[in-house]
Motif scaffolding. Sequence first.
Motif, PDB file in Angstrom:
ATOM      1  N   GLY A  59       1.333  15.922  34.901  1.00 39.06           N
ATOM      2  CA  GLY A  59       2.217  16.645  34.225  1.00 39.06           C
ATOM      3  C   GLY A  59       1.742  16.647  32.818  1.00 39.06           C
ATOM      4  O   GLY A  59       2.741  17.368  32.187  1.00 39.06           O
ATOM      5  N   THR A  60       0.699  16.257  32.424  1.00 38.11           N
ATOM      6  CA  THR A  60       0.182  16.304  30.830  1.00 38.11           C
ATOM      7  C   THR A  60      -1.298  16.643  30.930  1.00 38.11           C
ATOM      8  O   THR A  60      -2.160  16.266  31.966  1.00 38.11           O
ATOM      9  N   ALA A  61      -1.604  17.575  30.073  1.00 41.82           N
ATOM     10  CA  ALA A  61      -3.207  17.915  29.811  1.00 41.82           C
ATOM     11  C   ALA A  61      -4.258  16.979  29.498  1.00 41.82           C
ATOM     12  O   ALA A  61      -5.225  17.031  29.761  1.00 41.82           O
ATOM     13  N   LEU A  62      -3.546  15.803  28.877  1.00 42.35           N
ATOM     14  CA  LEU A  62      -4.597  14.878  28.905  1.00 42.35           C
ATOM     15  C   LEU A  62      -3.611  13.402  28.742  1.00 42.35           C
ATOM     16  O   LEU A  62      -2.996  13.317  27.997  1.00 42.35           O
ATOM     17  N   SER A  63      -3.913  12.592  29.604  1.00 40.94           N
ATOM     18  CA  SER A  63      -3.217  11.485  29.894  1.00 40.94           C
ATOM     19  C   SER A  63      -3.772  10.243  29.130  1.00 40.94           C
ATOM     20  O   SER A  63      -4.850  10.539  28.632  1.00 40.94           O
ATOM     21  N   GLU A  64      -2.656   9.334  28.587  1.00 43.05           N
ATOM     22  CA  GLU A  64      -3.191   8.333  27.831  1.00 43.05           C
ATOM     23  C   GLU A  64      -4.322   7.625  28.646  1.00 43.05           C
ATOM     24  O   GLU A  64      -5.353   7.135  27.640  1.00 43.05           O
ATOM     25  N   GLU A  65      -4.313   7.516  29.950  1.00 40.78           N
ATOM     26  CA  GLU A  65      -5.114   6.699  30.721  1.00 40.78           C
ATOM     27  C   GLU A  65      -6.645   7.329  30.248  1.00 40.78           C
ATOM     28  O   GLU A  65      -7.698   6.689  30.218  1.00 40.78           O
ATOM     29  N   CYS A  84     -12.016   7.493  27.350  1.00 42.68           N
ATOM     30  CA  CYS A  84     -13.102   8.211  26.409  1.00 42.68           C
ATOM     31  C   CYS A  84     -13.330   7.110  25.349  1.00 42.68           C
ATOM     32  O   CYS A  84     -14.598   6.863  24.978  1.00 42.68           O
ATOM     33  N   LYS A  85     -12.145   6.500  25.006  1.00 39.79           N
ATOM     34  CA  LYS A  85     -12.629   5.648  23.664  1.00 39.79           C
ATOM     35  C   LYS A  85     -13.333   4.630  23.818  1.00 39.79           C
ATOM     36  O   LYS A  85     -13.954   3.801  23.305  1.00 39.79           O
ATOM     37  N   GLN A  86     -13.253   3.909  25.307  1.00 44.38           N
ATOM     38  CA  GLN A  86     -13.943   2.624  25.699  1.00 44.38           C
ATOM     39  C   GLN A  86     -15.476   2.988  26.175  1.00 44.38           C
ATOM     40  O   GLN A  86     -16.415   2.251  26.169  1.00 44.38           O
ATOM     41  N   CYS A  87     -15.879   4.412  25.924  1.00 42.51           N
ATOM     42  CA  CYS A  87     -17.096   4.697  26.306  1.00 42.51           C
ATOM     43  C   CYS A  87     -18.099   5.053  25.182  1.00 42.51           C
ATOM     44  O   CYS A  87     -17.662   5.226  24.216  1.00 42.51           O
ATOM     45  N   GLY A 135      -7.591  13.243  19.094  1.00 47.53           N
ATOM     46  CA  GLY A 135      -7.562  11.544  19.481  1.00 47.53           C
ATOM     47  C   GLY A 135      -8.728  10.865  19.220  1.00 47.53           C
ATOM     48  O   GLY A 135      -8.811   9.580  18.906  1.00 47.53           O
ATOM     49  N   LEU A 136      -9.956  11.330  19.413  1.00 50.19           N
ATOM     50  CA  LEU A 136     -11.354  10.864  19.356  1.00 50.19           C
ATOM     51  C   LEU A 136     -11.926  10.961  18.053  1.00 50.19           C
ATOM     52  O   LEU A 136     -12.911  10.661  17.861  1.00 50.19           O
ATOM     53  N   GLY A 137     -11.374  11.953  17.068  1.00 47.52           N
ATOM     54  CA  GLY A 137     -11.724  11.992  15.718  1.00 47.52           C
ATOM     55  C   GLY A 137     -12.898  12.811  15.633  1.00 47.52           C
ATOM     56  O   GLY A 137     -13.671  12.571  14.893  1.00 47.52           O
TER      57      GLY A 137
END
Length: 363
Positions: A52-58, A63-66, A98-100
């Motif tokens: 239901g969302t185009a980008l989930s928190e998950e 991505c942030k952890q990679c 979100g990833l700057g």
Amino acid sequence: MEFNVAVLPGDGVGPEVIAQAVKVLQAVGGKFGHKFHLHAGSIGGSAIDTSGTALSEETLKVCKQCDAVLLGAVGGPKWDNPLAKVHPEDGLLALRKGLGLFANLRPVKVFPMLINSTTLKPEVIQNVDLVVVRELTGGLYFGQPKKRWQDDGERRAVDTLFYSEGEIERILRVGFELARSRSRRLISVDKANILESSRLWRQIATELSTEYPDVELDHMLVDACAMRLIQRPADLDVMVMENMFGDILTDEASMLAGSMGMLPSASLAGIPKGKTFGMYEPIHGSAPRRAGKNMANPIATILSVAMMLRYSFELEDEAQVVENAVLGVLEEGYRTYDIMEEGKLRTGTKEMGDLIARRIECR
Ligand code: IPM
Ligand code: MG
């Protein structure tokens, strides 16, 4: 060395081109003894369908952890209703923000063997080798207010072109640094004859240029730049510009290379020095009409992997091996439908990926 890569195939031809890029990345790993750990995530229309969302928190968290993100494409007719609450493209914008990832590098290099597969005269596009540095997390795409309302019985809408000094300075620095590593010429593109934000942009560019005395700075109005891009593109090198100017001019510039299927991009979270976090994706879209047919050109995504090796992993040799493998396969005459010419060997998405990966493995 070991690296973690978030892989977001997305929609349309995204999964097909990503499969080939991953194959090439693993070939590089095998050849050079690196381990690339892949972490899958969903984005765009396919994410809307499942969550239901185009980008989930998950996905954002993964991505942030990679160390880097590899992305296919988002969007398609299924999710095109303008009145829909969420659009696949929202996911891409949320990811950039979100990833700057404020610095989008879009190189346009004309491959000599494809010089006849464009709509422009060969003598015009010969030797074209330029890079657009597009600001990616500000400007007209993100400025507030951004809304629709009704007044005096009329529908109205507004978008805002806002920039702070800090946002302008950091993207200009990317331009100056990149110019330093290339021809030492930088063109700052704006609309300073009209826009206040462009006047500030131009002023900051001029001020910053004192810190880069070895780089020759020029200013160019965006409309003139659009003209110059098809008039004498080989004279251009590094150009830096506002978000929407960059969106428009890079589609135009892509035609110099014959097909959008040839052009990679990097979206970076900092000035490219050392290992810089980034997201890598082809500049083409999801091409829904080509999806599932083994037709799409995977080269843009494979060249994006080369950019990932260069900017996020500091593996310059490996990056060049990938770029040379692409050149080699094109030299042998293999072509996907978008760059097909008479007398050449028509190749599918998967076969093109196999050919490039095999060249890396056998070198
Ligand atoms: C691009 C695309 C995107 C943009 C869309 C898909 C949101 O056109 O990356 O150039 O407008 O930035
Ligand atoms: Mg675009």
